[in-house]
Design an enzyme around this catalytic site. Structure first.
Site, PDB file in Angstrom:
ATOM      1  N   HIS A   1      19.574  44.801  43.575  1.00 44.41           N
ATOM      2  CA  HIS A   1      20.765  45.578  43.920  1.00 44.41           C
ATOM      3  C   HIS A   1      20.449  46.778  44.809  1.00 44.41           C
ATOM      4  O   HIS A   1      21.179  47.055  45.768  1.00 44.41           O
ATOM      5  CB  HIS A   1      21.455  46.034  42.635  1.00 44.41           C
ATOM      6  CG  HIS A   1      22.918  46.246  42.780  1.00 44.41           C
ATOM      7  ND1 HIS A   1      23.800  46.097  41.738  1.00 44.41           N
ATOM      8  CD2 HIS A   1      23.684  46.591  43.846  1.00 44.41           C
ATOM      9  CE1 HIS A   1      25.034  46.334  42.156  1.00 44.41           C
ATOM     10  NE2 HIS A   1      24.981  46.649  43.429  1.00 44.41           N
TER      11      HIS A   1
ATOM     12  N   ILE B   1      32.805  40.037  51.555  1.00 42.31           N
ATOM     13  CA  ILE B   1      33.261  39.880  50.174  1.00 42.31           C
ATOM     14  C   ILE B   1      34.298  40.961  49.839  1.00 42.31           C
ATOM     15  O   ILE B   1      34.022  41.876  49.058  1.00 42.31           O
ATOM     16  CB  ILE B   1      32.079  39.912  49.178  1.00 42.31           C
ATOM     17  CG1 ILE B   1      31.118  41.070  49.481  1.00 42.31           C
ATOM     18  CG2 ILE B   1      31.335  38.590  49.193  1.00 42.31           C
ATOM     19  CD1 ILE B   1      30.064  41.286  48.406  1.00 42.31           C
TER      20      ILE B   1
ATOM     21  N   TYR C   1      28.246  45.749  37.204  1.00 45.75           N
ATOM     22  CA  TYR C   1      29.706  45.698  37.148  1.00 45.75           C
ATOM     23  C   TYR C   1      30.231  45.461  35.734  1.00 45.75           C
ATOM     24  O   TYR C   1      31.413  45.651  35.482  1.00 45.75           O
ATOM     25  CB  TYR C   1      30.244  44.599  38.071  1.00 45.75           C
ATOM     26  CG  TYR C   1      29.833  44.701  39.509  1.00 45.75           C
ATOM     27  CD1 TYR C   1      29.244  45.844  40.025  1.00 45.75           C
ATOM     28  CD2 TYR C   1      30.022  43.627  40.379  1.00 45.75           C
ATOM     29  CE1 TYR C   1      28.864  45.925  41.354  1.00 45.75           C
ATOM     30  CE2 TYR C   1      29.644  43.698  41.713  1.00 45.75           C
ATOM     31  CZ  TYR C   1      29.054  44.846  42.189  1.00 45.75           C
ATOM     32  OH  TYR C   1      28.681  44.912  43.501  1.00 45.75           O
TER      33      TYR C   1
ATOM     34  N   LYS D   1      37.171  42.954  48.024  1.00 38.96           N
ATOM     35  CA  LYS D   1      37.521  43.047  46.610  1.00 38.96           C
ATOM     36  C   LYS D   1      39.012  43.301  46.457  1.00 38.96           C
ATOM     37  O   LYS D   1      39.588  44.126  47.161  1.00 38.96           O
ATOM     38  CB  LYS D   1      36.717  44.178  45.965  1.00 38.96           C
ATOM     39  CG  LYS D   1      37.043  44.411  44.483  1.00 38.96           C
ATOM     40  CD  LYS D   1      37.901  45.628  44.278  1.00 38.96           C
ATOM     41  CE  LYS D   1      38.199  45.830  42.788  1.00 38.96           C
ATOM     42  NZ  LYS D   1      39.063  46.999  42.540  1.00 38.96           N
ATOM     43  N   SER D   2      39.636  42.582  45.549  1.00 35.94           N
ATOM     44  CA  SER D   2      41.011  42.865  45.176  1.00 35.94           C
ATOM     45  C   SER D   2      41.280  42.241  43.817  1.00 35.94           C
ATOM     46  O   SER D   2      40.666  41.235  43.461  1.00 35.94           O
ATOM     47  CB  SER D   2      42.013  42.314  46.199  1.00 35.94           C
ATOM     48  OG  SER D   2      43.334  42.646  45.806  1.00 35.94           O
ATOM     49  N   VAL D   3      42.195  42.852  43.074  1.00 33.62           N
ATOM     50  CA  VAL D   3      42.674  42.253  41.828  1.00 33.62           C
ATOM     51  C   VAL D   3      44.163  41.933  41.933  1.00 33.62           C
ATOM     52  O   VAL D   3      44.766  41.478  40.964  1.00 33.62           O
ATOM     53  CB  VAL D   3      42.418  43.184  40.622  1.00 33.62           C
ATOM     54  CG1 VAL D   3      40.934  43.407  40.416  1.00 33.62           C
ATOM     55  CG2 VAL D   3      43.161  44.509  40.780  1.00 33.62           C
TER      56      VAL D   3
ATOM     57  N   ARG E   1      47.236  40.076  47.615  1.00 30.94           N
ATOM     58  CA  ARG E   1      46.145  40.487  48.503  1.00 30.94           C
ATOM     59  C   ARG E   1      44.978  39.505  48.440  1.00 30.94           C
ATOM     60  O   ARG E   1      44.319  39.254  49.444  1.00 30.94           O
ATOM     61  CB  ARG E   1      45.682  41.898  48.151  1.00 30.94           C
ATOM     62  CG  ARG E   1      46.697  42.954  48.574  1.00 30.94           C
ATOM     63  CD  ARG E   1      46.165  44.346  48.368  1.00 30.94           C
ATOM     64  NE  ARG E   1      47.174  45.332  48.725  1.00 30.94           N
ATOM     65  CZ  ARG E   1      47.392  46.456  48.068  1.00 30.94           C
ATOM     66  NH1 ARG E   1      46.672  46.728  46.984  1.00 30.94           N
ATOM     67  NH2 ARG E   1      48.310  47.310  48.469  1.00 30.94           N
TER      68      ARG E   1
ATOM     69  N   LYS F   1      23.375  40.311  40.563  1.00 30.64           N
ATOM     70  CA  LYS F   1      22.366  41.247  41.062  1.00 30.64           C
ATOM     71  C   LYS F   1      21.598  41.903  39.916  1.00 30.64           C
ATOM     72  O   LYS F   1      22.152  42.161  38.841  1.00 30.64           O
ATOM     73  CB  LYS F   1      23.019  42.344  41.920  1.00 30.64           C
ATOM     74  CG  LYS F   1      23.939  41.808  43.002  1.00 30.64           C
ATOM     75  CD  LYS F   1      24.589  42.932  43.793  1.00 30.64           C
ATOM     76  CE  LYS F   1      25.729  42.406  44.637  1.00 30.64           C
ATOM     77  NZ  LYS F   1      26.946  42.127  43.846  1.00 30.64           N
TER      78      LYS F   1
ATOM     79  N   ASP G   1      31.156  37.257  43.811  1.00 32.67           N
ATOM     80  CA  ASP G   1      30.023  38.185  43.850  1.00 32.67           C
ATOM     81  C   ASP G   1      30.172  39.203  42.731  1.00 32.67           C
ATOM     82  O   ASP G   1      31.092  40.019  42.732  1.00 32.67           O
ATOM     83  CB  ASP G   1      29.994  38.900  45.206  1.00 32.67           C
ATOM     84  CG  ASP G   1      28.851  39.900  45.292  1.00 32.67           C
ATOM     85  OD1 ASP G   1      27.792  39.521  45.831  1.00 32.67           O
ATOM     86  OD2 ASP G   1      29.010  41.046  44.823  1.00 32.67           O
TER      87      ASP G   1
ATOM     88  N   ASN H   1      43.811  37.854  51.834  1.00 35.24           N
ATOM     89  CA  ASN H   1      42.457  38.064  52.356  1.00 35.24           C
ATOM     90  C   ASN H   1      41.762  36.768  52.765  1.00 35.24           C
ATOM     91  O   ASN H   1      40.823  36.800  53.571  1.00 35.24           O
ATOM     92  CB  ASN H   1      41.602  38.798  51.325  1.00 35.24           C
ATOM     93  CG  ASN H   1      41.968  40.262  51.184  1.00 35.24           C
ATOM     94  OD1 ASN H   1      42.697  40.818  52.004  1.00 35.24           O
ATOM     95  ND2 ASN H   1      41.466  40.902  50.133  1.00 35.24           N
TER      96      ASN H   1
ATOM     97  N   LEU I   1      36.242  46.507  53.983  1.00 28.74           N
ATOM     98  CA  LEU I   1      37.480  47.131  54.452  1.00 28.74           C
ATOM     99  C   LEU I   1      37.368  48.651  54.458  1.00 28.74           C
ATOM    100  O   LEU I   1      38.371  49.355  54.587  1.00 28.74           O
ATOM    101  CB  LEU I   1      38.661  46.698  53.581  1.00 28.74           C
ATOM    102  CG  LEU I   1      38.904  45.188  53.509  1.00 28.74           C
ATOM    103  CD1 LEU I   1      40.045  44.880  52.549  1.00 28.74           C
ATOM    104  CD2 LEU I   1      39.181  44.607  54.882  1.00 28.74           C
TER     105      LEU I   1
END
Length: 275
Positions: free
Chosen positions: A109, A229, A51, A231-233, A237, A76, A46, A241, A191
């Site tokens: 959006h 959805i 972004y 988010k993590s980089v 994790r 979006k 997503d 997830n 989260l």
């Protein structure tokens, strides 16, 4: 990991229930992060024009050798694309950055109510779906009243409304509206931007299932039938997830999390006030 649940959209297409959110992921990181997530089993990514990471996302999609047909891609339309012809140009720009011929889901959006153009924009998205450049279309951050206007004026029901939703802000009334109209609820900031992961109730449930609080919250979204959805980089994790398909929460767990709801729990802007 690729054998995961899907949600049926009202246009007959299936969407993976769990995906990777890419908000605040720099373009330089997006490629490796998306590639890592796909290798871990994610099949939905997503992103958004806002972004500024669609180029990196496209690189990540091509990095693994996983067929394009097996990955669900959402992007979006940002607020500067509100106008009769602007959505088509904005989607073309997104497709160029992604290096794709079509996206699986294209969302408005934000409704931007002070402009009063969300109905006009929705009609433009309907045309984009008919063109094949957006296989499914939906919205993000729309209220029930705004959704009602789209449906009554065009007869086309958005397939998805992506909204802020987490245990501290559970959006029960909006979820009920979505269910009545066949709209999939997809949760952003699922989260709670990490603000509730140290809550004692979640910690207790996590100990009971031998999971992390984040896994408990993601499982809560899945058990409610919501798209989610996170988010993590961070590699561990990202893998953590998605490791949520081999357990379920029981009624006591659900009741405890239901008790965390707070009418003042919204973290982002209210759709009526964001312009």
């Amino acid at each position: 990991m690729t054998d995961q649940p899907t949600l049926m959209l009202n246009d007959g297409r299936a969407m993976p229930q769990l995906g990777l959110g890419l908000w605040r992921t720099p373009d330089s990181q997006a490629g490796p992060v998306v590639g890592m997530a796909l290798e871990a089993g994610y099949r939905l990514v997503d992103t958004a024009a806002l972004y500024r990471n669609e180029t990196g996302v496209g690189q990540g999609l091509r990095s693994t050798g996983i067929p394009r047909s097996q990955v669900f891609v959402t992007t979006k339309l940002w607020n500067d694309g509100h106008g009769t012809d602007a959505p088509a140009a904005a989607l073309d720009a997104s497709l160029t950055r992604l290096e794709l011929n079509a996206v699986d889901l294209y969302l408005i959006h934000w409704p931007i109510p002070n402009q009063g153009r969300h109905l006009e924009i929705w009609r433009a998205l309907i045309a984009l779906r008919e063109s094949g450049k957006a296989r499914s279309i939906g919205v993000s951050n729309f209220t029930a009243a705004q959704l009602t206007q789209l449906i009554e004026e065009t007869g086309v029901v958005p397939s998805v409304n992506q909204v802020e939703l987490h245990p501290r802000f559970q959006q029960r009334e909006l979820r009920a509206f979505h269910e009545r109209h066949g709209i999939v609820t997809q949760s952003w900031s699922p989260l709670g931007q990490g603000t509730l992961l140290d809550h004692p109730a979640l910690a207790e449930i996590a100990r009971k299932h031998e999971r992390t609080p984040a896994q408990i919250v993601i499982r809560w979204h899945l058990d409610l039938g919501l798209g989610v959805i996170p988010k993590s980089v961070t590699p561990h994790r990202i893998r953590e997830n998605i490791a949520v398909f081999d357990f379920r929460l029981d009624e006591a767990d659900q009741a405890a999390i239901a008790g965390l709801d707070d009418p003042h729990g919204r973290l982002g802007p209210h759709p009526d006030d964001f312009n």
